[in-house]
Design a protein around this motif. Structure first.
Motif, PDB file in Angstrom:
ATOM      1  N   LEU A   1      -5.339  -1.672   4.378  1.00 15.86           N
ATOM      2  CA  LEU A   1      -5.011  -0.390   5.000  1.00 15.86           C
ATOM      3  C   LEU A   1      -6.224   0.086   5.809  1.00 15.86           C
ATOM      4  O   LEU A   1      -7.309   0.299   5.248  1.00 15.86           O
TER       5      LEU A   1
ATOM      6  N   LEU B   1      -8.527   3.130   4.595  1.00 17.47           N
ATOM      7  CA  LEU B   1      -9.249   3.161   3.326  1.00 17.47           C
ATOM      8  C   LEU B   1     -10.726   3.447   3.564  1.00 17.47           C
ATOM      9  O   LEU B   1     -11.356   2.872   4.451  1.00 17.47           O
TER      10      LEU B   1
ATOM     11  N   THR C   1      -4.171  -6.707   0.035  1.00 17.59           N
ATOM     12  CA  THR C   1      -2.766  -6.836  -0.364  1.00 17.59           C
ATOM     13  C   THR C   1      -2.159  -8.057   0.303  1.00 17.59           C
ATOM     14  O   THR C   1      -2.254  -8.235   1.512  1.00 17.59           O
TER      15      THR C   1
ATOM     16  N   ASN D   1       0.835  -1.199   0.000  1.00 18.57           N
ATOM     17  CA  ASN D   1       0.000   0.000   0.000  1.00 18.57           C
ATOM     18  C   ASN D   1       0.871   1.251   0.000  1.00 18.57           C
ATOM     19  O   ASN D   1       1.997   1.237   0.507  1.00 18.57           O
TER      20      ASN D   1
ATOM     21  N   ALA E   1      -8.187  -3.344  -2.096  1.00 19.08           N
ATOM     22  CA  ALA E   1      -7.883  -3.212  -0.670  1.00 19.08           C
ATOM     23  C   ALA E   1      -7.090  -4.403  -0.149  1.00 19.08           C
ATOM     24  O   ALA E   1      -6.396  -4.292   0.868  1.00 19.08           O
TER      25      ALA E   1
ATOM     26  N   PRO F   1      -4.518   6.792   2.479  1.00 21.22           N
ATOM     27  CA  PRO F   1      -4.037   6.221   1.214  1.00 21.22           C
ATOM     28  C   PRO F   1      -3.617   7.291   0.221  1.00 21.22           C
ATOM     29  O   PRO F   1      -4.219   8.371   0.161  1.00 21.22           O
TER      30      PRO F   1
ATOM     31  N   PHE G   1      -3.279   3.075  -5.241  1.00 22.03           N
ATOM     32  CA  PHE G   1      -2.553   3.104  -3.972  1.00 22.03           C
ATOM     33  C   PHE G   1      -1.781   1.806  -3.742  1.00 22.03           C
ATOM     34  O   PHE G   1      -1.303   1.561  -2.635  1.00 22.03           O
ATOM     35  N   ASN G   2      -1.657   0.981  -4.775  1.00 18.26           N
ATOM     36  CA  ASN G   2      -0.978  -0.319  -4.671  1.00 18.26           C
ATOM     37  C   ASN G   2       0.286  -0.375  -5.507  1.00 18.26           C
ATOM     38  O   ASN G   2       0.369   0.243  -6.582  1.00 18.26           O
TER      39      ASN G   2
ATOM     40  N   ASN H   1       0.694   5.594  -7.388  1.00 15.01           N
ATOM     41  CA  ASN H   1       1.617   4.523  -7.783  1.00 15.01           C
ATOM     42  C   ASN H   1       2.370   4.816  -9.077  1.00 15.01           C
ATOM     43  O   ASN H   1       3.526   4.406  -9.219  1.00 15.01           O
TER      44      ASN H   1
END
Length: 502
Positions: free
Chosen positions: A130, A133, A188, A52, A186, A60, A83-84, A64
């Motif tokens: 996270l 989020l 991960t 994240n 969301a 967040p 956000f990944n 990226n």
């Protein structure tokens, strides 16, 4: 009547051609297996970690593309949400000081990525979900700007035909809808790959399925979503619901979801690939020019691109993978059970426990899958996700006794599974120092009954007790988690709550 019917950018001829190509690929795989064309054992393993991005406030960061441009390394790639990120570690042989080597490579790579992320007011956070989020973060506008993610979203939405329903009841209940698959972002995860020969594949996959619940007991790290405290590992129910192509009517008929634990032990890798074709319609009917049977007739090795693509849209927690390296085909078991984090040491400890345990169970003369009903393994996975470190699991009775018993997961790990994992790592040829250090981390988590999820929940409640509102408590918990994650000491050593100076 003569008009083409188009659904989501693919017409009927595309889907018909793809269906035929999938069957050809399956025949090609069957022929490769029959001719024993697969790579010899190399004891190769690989690790992928989804990450994240969050700012110094714990919120967040949809950055990226900017962060990847600054990192400028093929080891880091996009993931579904803006956000990944994902980091891929090159395959290693399972031997010697491999876990210390992996740990050093990950620490170096993540520290570099974090420095680059900070340059654009973001930062790396390795966590299952996270906590900060919000629903507004998980909308289609925040999908990564990559064609395959947009196309996948469009096809899953078209297949479902209506909004996705999220309904997860844990400590609290979350109910909401989404017009896209973005909530999947969301989740991960850590993916652990193990290259295996066709003859060993079924035993390794069955062993991995049997221990999936145990992995969650010791490794849960995703207790929050959209401000609600849900399951101790909320990724599996979220992933299932966020990618569910079945409207309620098909769910009521018992149609299988694409995020799937499975329904039986297997005897060969072929069974899993064949099931994927038999049970799941194609989402991305993109055809390659290769004719796999002609390639085989000419003495070559086909890429089986359609089979590989389709396989990637069926989200098994232990997934079969077909690949080519230097023109030689191989099979891998991809373990997708674990959440990311909390620290590099924790990730590597989880990996050592998994690889050792799977090796020992796959070679057991009395295989666990001959003594444990598959339905019990599936129930265990659900219970472990709900309760984490406090879960009780169904497991075969020890020794020569018949039947199963329900046992606390931590007691099962301490009494039975850690010694098996140690024996498995010995069989791989892992150095005793690596073995003892990383399995010692798992042992301490069980003795102290602490994992990432329990620390997050306890710290969040400590913040509430101190008078913080819910959102502020989640933000404070995330910031403290990030600090400790970057310090790098394993999660069982973390002090719950916040230092007095904070």
């Amino acid at each position: 009547m003569g008009e083409k019917v188009v659904a989501g950018g693919f017409d009927l001829s595309d889907r018909q051609k793809y269906r035929r190509k999938l069957q050809l690929c399956l025949q090609g795989l069957d022929q490769l297996l029959a001719e024993k064309r697969f790579d010899r054992p190399k004891n190769l393993m690989g690790v992928e970690i989804e990450l994240n991005l969050a700012g110094a406030d714990g919120m967040p960061s949809m950055m990226n593309a900017e962060v990847l441009e600054r990192i400028s390394s093929h080891d880091f790639q996009t993931e579904l949400g803006m956000f990944n990120l994902e980091v891929n570690i090159v395959p290693h042989r399972l031997e010697g000081r491999v876990f210390d080597q992996l740990s050093e490579e990950l620490r170096t790579g993540l520290a570099y990525a974090h420095r680059k992320a900070v340059e654009v007011d973001a930062g790396i956070v390795m966590i299952g979900i996270l906590p900060t989020l919000g629903r507004a973060d998980l909308v289609s506008a925040n999908l990564s700007d990559v064609d395959r993610y947009v196309m996948l979203n469009d096809q899953i939405v078209a297949a479902r035909g209506e909004d996705f329903e999220l309904d997860i009841e844990g400590v609290e209940r979350l109910t909401c809808t989404s017009a896209s698959i973005t909530p999947e972002a969301a989740c991960t995860s850590v993916q652990l790959h193990l290259q295996v020969t066709p003859a060993r594949f079924a035993d390794v996959w069955n062993a991995a399925q049997a221990v999936a619940a145990v992995q969650i007991v010791v490794g849960a790290n995703s207790p929050f979503l959209f401000g609600r405290e849900l399951w101790r590992e909320s990724r599996p129910p979220l992933f299932l619901q966020a990618t569910d192509t079945r409207p309620p009517e098909l769910q009521a008929q018992g149609v299988r979801p694409r995020t799937w634990f499975g329904e039986k032990w297997i005897d060969s890798a072929y069974e899993l690939f064949e099931e994927n074709l038999r049970f799941f319609p194609a989402l991305l009917p993109i055809c390659d020019e290769e004719d796999p049977l002609l390639v085989l007739a000419d003495g070559g090795v086909p890429r089986l691109q359609e089979l590989v693509l389709h396989n990637g849209t069926v989200y098994r927690w232990n997934r079969p993978v077909y690949g080519l390296a230097d023109g030689v085909p191989h099979l891998r078991v991809e373990n997708r059970v674990l959440p990311a984090g909390p620290t590099v040491t924790d990730v590597i400890a989880n990996a050592a426990f998994y690889y050792g345990l799977v090796r020992a169970l796959a070679e057991d003369t009395r295989p666990v899958w001959k003594r444990l009903p598959f339905e019990a393994a599936a129930e265990n996975f659900d219970v472990a996700c709900r309760h984490g470190i406090d879960a009780e699991l169904i497991w075969p009775k020890p020794g020569r006794a018949a039947g199963t018993a329900r046992v606390p997961g931590v007691r099962l790990v301490l009494d039975e599974l850690l010694p098996l994992a140690a024996a498995g790592l010995d069989a791989w040829g892992v150095e005793p120092a690596d073995r003892d250090f990383y399995l010692g981390v798992i042992e301490q988590r069980c003795k102290l009954r602490v994992n990432g999820a329990s620390w997050q929940v306890d710290t969040f409640h400590r913040a509430l007790e101190a008078g913080l509102e819910r959102e502020a408590a989640l933000s404070a918990t995330t910031r403290r988690y990030s600090e400790l994650m970057h310090e790098g000491e394993p999660v069982h050593t973390w002090e719950v709550g916040f230092p007095a100076s904070k």
